[in-house]
Design an enzyme around this catalytic site. Structure first.
Site, short mmCIF file in Angstrom:
data_model
loop_
_atom_site.label_atom_id
_atom_site.label_comp_id
_atom_site.label_asym_id
_atom_site.label_seq_id
_atom_site.Cartn_x
_atom_site.Cartn_y
_atom_site.Cartn_z
N SER A 8 38.29 2.43 20.53
CA SER A 8 39.24 2.11 19.47
C SER A 8 38.48 1.59 18.26
CB SER A 8 40.23 1.04 19.95
OG SER A 8 41.17 0.74 18.94
N LYS A 19 42.66 2.16 27.71
CA LYS A 19 42.83 2.68 26.34
C LYS A 19 44.18 3.38 26.18
CE LYS A 19 41.54 3.96 22.15
NZ LYS A 19 42.28 5.15 21.77
N HIS A 32 46.65 0.73 25.71
CA HIS A 32 46.37 0.20 24.37
C HIS A 32 47.09 1.04 23.32
CE1 HIS A 32 43.95 0.81 20.68
NE2 HIS A 32 43.52 -0.43 20.80
N GLU A 71 50.12 0.29 20.77
CA GLU A 71 49.95 0.59 19.35
C GLU A 71 51.19 1.27 18.78
OE1 GLU A 71 47.49 4.13 17.59
OE2 GLU A 71 46.11 2.50 18.08
#
Length: 325
Positions: A121, A188, A191, A195
């Site tokens: 990221s 991720k 994540h 987001e």
């Protein structure tokens, strides 16, 4: 440390630059050779084929693949597997599905080749800010990659450890060995699902502020809110402050009405996979699911909120709306 970097797009190229700046020896390859030539100008070693990348590296080799998820990554890893030898390590730093990582690792292990997945990221800002890195894989190859991960990561900077947390550990540096193969991309994936939700909350909030001038409201309850100024205000001392808000402030300052955005918002896969994981785990994920569905709707009808989403995606990742290409 010596590393091969395959794929020099928006992130791969800047990651190679950051590694060269950090004193690492980097062999680079890209289908568009002009990208390779750009990197050789700043100290990287260029290669004209995947075979040349492998040949140029000392054993045990470490080769980082930074390509779009899906067929191109799959084919590249398969080709590299044919060229590499036992003890070498292949790293996928793109946004692959974690279940694909598990499958690939099993196949590579039969050849004696290690596989490490690294959720990455940081987007187009990573060259200067550093990249938040989430690694999955066996302990040995991940430990060997520590100098690379440490250089790519942001480091402690001005961010203090969480109150009550015992100091130490790589998480404070901006990278973490999250677990066995697949764990990095799994973290991720979630994540990116989060987001989606955060971006949607900001986008809807700014849309409500913008619409406060509507003639459907009583005259004494209409407000012409300066959005860019509010975004700037919230960056200072507010509980909703974040880097996404910083990027929103930049976008609204550059284009207060976001007129150059249509509001067509793509989803890059991780949001869908996050929802699928939630279903498999029987975990309610109302906000993340709604945020994903809004992106589907944005391809049929657009609101100011979708323009905000599109602006944020361009700010952090360089994602351009299809209609503008």
């Amino acid at each position: 440390m010596e590393l091969g970097m395959v794929g020099l797009g928006r992130m791969g190229g800047n990651m190679a630059r950051r590694l060269v700046r950090g004193g690492h020896s980097v062999v680079v390859w890209n289908r568009d050779y002009s990208k390779v030539e750009e990197l050789t100008q700043v100290g990287a070693r260029g290669a004209k084929s995947l075979a040349e990348v492998v040949k140029s590296l000392a054993k045990p080799r470490h080769i980082w693949v930074m390509l779009p998820s899906g067929e191109v990554t799959e084919n590249t890893i398969q080709e590299l597997a044919q060229l590499c030898e036992p003890g070498d390590t292949l790293i996928d730093g793109g946004n692959s599905y974690f279940k694909d990582d598990v499958r690939r690792a099993k196949t590579l292990k039969e050849r004696g080749i290690f596989y490490v997945d690294v959720g990455t990221s940081g987007g187009v800002w990573g060259l200067e800010r550093g990249y938040c890195l989430m690694a999955g894989g066996e302990k040995e190859p991940v430990q060997r990659l520590d100098p690379i991960l440490r250089t790519l990561a942001p480091g402690r900077g001005e961010v203090e450890p969480t109150t009550g947390r015992a100091p130490g550990g790589s998480a404070e540096e901006g990278y973490l060995h999250c677990g066995p193969v697949g764990a990095g991309h799994f973290v991720k994936m979630v994540h990116n699902g989060i987001e989606y939700g955060l971006m949607q909350a900001y986008a809807e909030g700014f849309d409500i502020l913008k619409s406060a001038v509507s003639e459907a409201l009583p005259k004494d309850q209409r407000y012409d809110i300066p959005l860019a100024e509010v975004a700037e205000l919230w960056r200072r001392g507010s509980v909703v402050g974040s880097w996404l808000l910083d990027l929103s402030a930049i976008a609204l300052t550059q284009d207060p009405k976001l007129a150059r955005y249509t509001g067509f918002v793509q989803d890059s896969g991780e949001g869908r996979w996050t929802i699928q994981a939630a279903i498999e785990e029987s975990v309610p994920a109302d906000v993340l699911t709604a945020a994903l569905f809004v992106r589907f709707r944005s391809r049929q009808q657009h609101t100011f909120a979708e323009k905000c989403l599109s602006a944020m995606r361009e700010q952090f990742g360089g994602h351009v709306e299809p209609a503008r290409k």
